[in-house]
Write a protein that holds these residues in place. Structure first.
Motif, PDB file in Angstrom:
ATOM      1  N   MET A  36     -34.895  41.448  12.622  1.00  0.00           N
ATOM      2  CA  MET A  36     -34.038  42.071  13.624  1.00  0.00           C
ATOM      3  C   MET A  36     -33.288  40.993  14.383  1.00  0.00           C
ATOM      4  N   ASN A  37     -31.981  40.990  14.254  1.00  0.00           N
ATOM      5  CA  ASN A  37     -31.127  40.023  14.938  1.00  0.00           C
ATOM      6  C   ASN A  37     -30.213  40.739  15.925  1.00  0.00           C
ATOM      7  N   SER A  38     -29.633  39.968  16.812  1.00  0.00           N
ATOM      8  CA  SER A  38     -28.687  40.509  17.808  1.00  0.00           C
ATOM      9  C   SER A  38     -29.277  41.735  18.506  1.00  0.00           C
ATOM     10  N   LEU A  39     -30.482  41.594  18.959  1.00  0.00           N
ATOM     11  CA  LEU A  39     -31.169  42.730  19.566  1.00  0.00           C
ATOM     12  C   LEU A  39     -30.509  43.173  20.860  1.00  0.00           C
ATOM     13  N   LYS A  40     -30.556  44.485  21.095  1.00  0.00           N
ATOM     14  CA  LYS A  40     -29.956  45.100  22.265  1.00  0.00           C
ATOM     15  C   LYS A  40     -31.029  45.864  23.035  1.00  0.00           C
ATOM     16  N   PRO A  41     -30.817  46.101  24.319  1.00  0.00           N
ATOM     17  CA  PRO A  41     -31.807  46.877  25.089  1.00  0.00           C
ATOM     18  C   PRO A  41     -32.102  48.239  24.455  1.00  0.00           C
ATOM     19  N   GLU A  42     -31.097  48.843  23.828  1.00  0.00           N
ATOM     20  CA  GLU A  42     -31.310  50.151  23.208  1.00  0.00           C
ATOM     21  C   GLU A  42     -32.173  50.085  21.950  1.00  0.00           C
ATOM     22  N   ASP A  43     -32.517  48.890  21.502  1.00  0.00           N
ATOM     23  CA  ASP A  43     -33.462  48.746  20.393  1.00  0.00           C
ATOM     24  C   ASP A  43     -34.913  48.835  20.871  1.00  0.00           C
ATOM     25  N   THR A  44     -35.106  48.876  22.173  1.00  0.00           N
ATOM     26  CA  THR A  44     -36.460  48.974  22.725  1.00  0.00           C
ATOM     27  C   THR A  44     -37.128  50.264  22.273  1.00  0.00           C
ATOM     28  N   ALA A  45     -38.287  50.126  21.656  1.00  0.00           N
ATOM     29  CA  ALA A  45     -39.008  51.279  21.124  1.00  0.00           C
ATOM     30  C   ALA A  45     -40.330  50.806  20.528  1.00  0.00           C
TER      31      ALA A  45
END
Length: 113
Positions: free
Chosen positions: A80-89
């Motif tokens: 997982m690259n370029s992670l965003k807050p919306e990837d939180t799970a």
């Protein structure tokens, strides 16, 4: 009995990277994949890979996440690259074979803004 052991989750800043691993006991899985579930949302497909290497990604992660599998080690990975807050799970490993579908216990991924 099929057992799945996930690892690699954690806390990362926006733009960072994580690599999830899922080691699976057993063999003969025609599909291995990752799903995720954020609070208050339904579980959704992140990525899946077939035994011949065909991949499928959720629209929100295309171009940022890469799924791979090592059949010699019965392990599936999610880079997982370029992670965003919306990837939180909570991220769940899932494997399928003719006998059934099996889930891991989940690993938390938190992306801070």
């Amino acid at each position: 009995q099929v057992q799945l052991v996930e690892s690699g989750g954690g806390l990362v800043q926006t733009g960072g990277s994580l690599r999830l691993s899922c080691a699976v006991s057993g063999s003969g899985f025609y599909m291995m994949g990752w799903y995720r579930q954020a609070p208050g949302k339904q579980r959704e497909l992140v990525a899946a890979i077939t035994a011949v290497g065909t991949t499928n990604y959720g629209d929100s992660v295309k171009g940022r996440f890469t799924i791979s599998r090592d059949d010699a080690k019965n392990t599936v990975f999610l880079q997982m690259n370029s992670l965003k807050p919306e990837d939180t799970a909570v991220y769940y490993c899932n494997v399928k074979r003719i006998a059934g579908s099996y889930w891991g216990q989940g690993t938390q991924v938190t992306v801070s803004s």
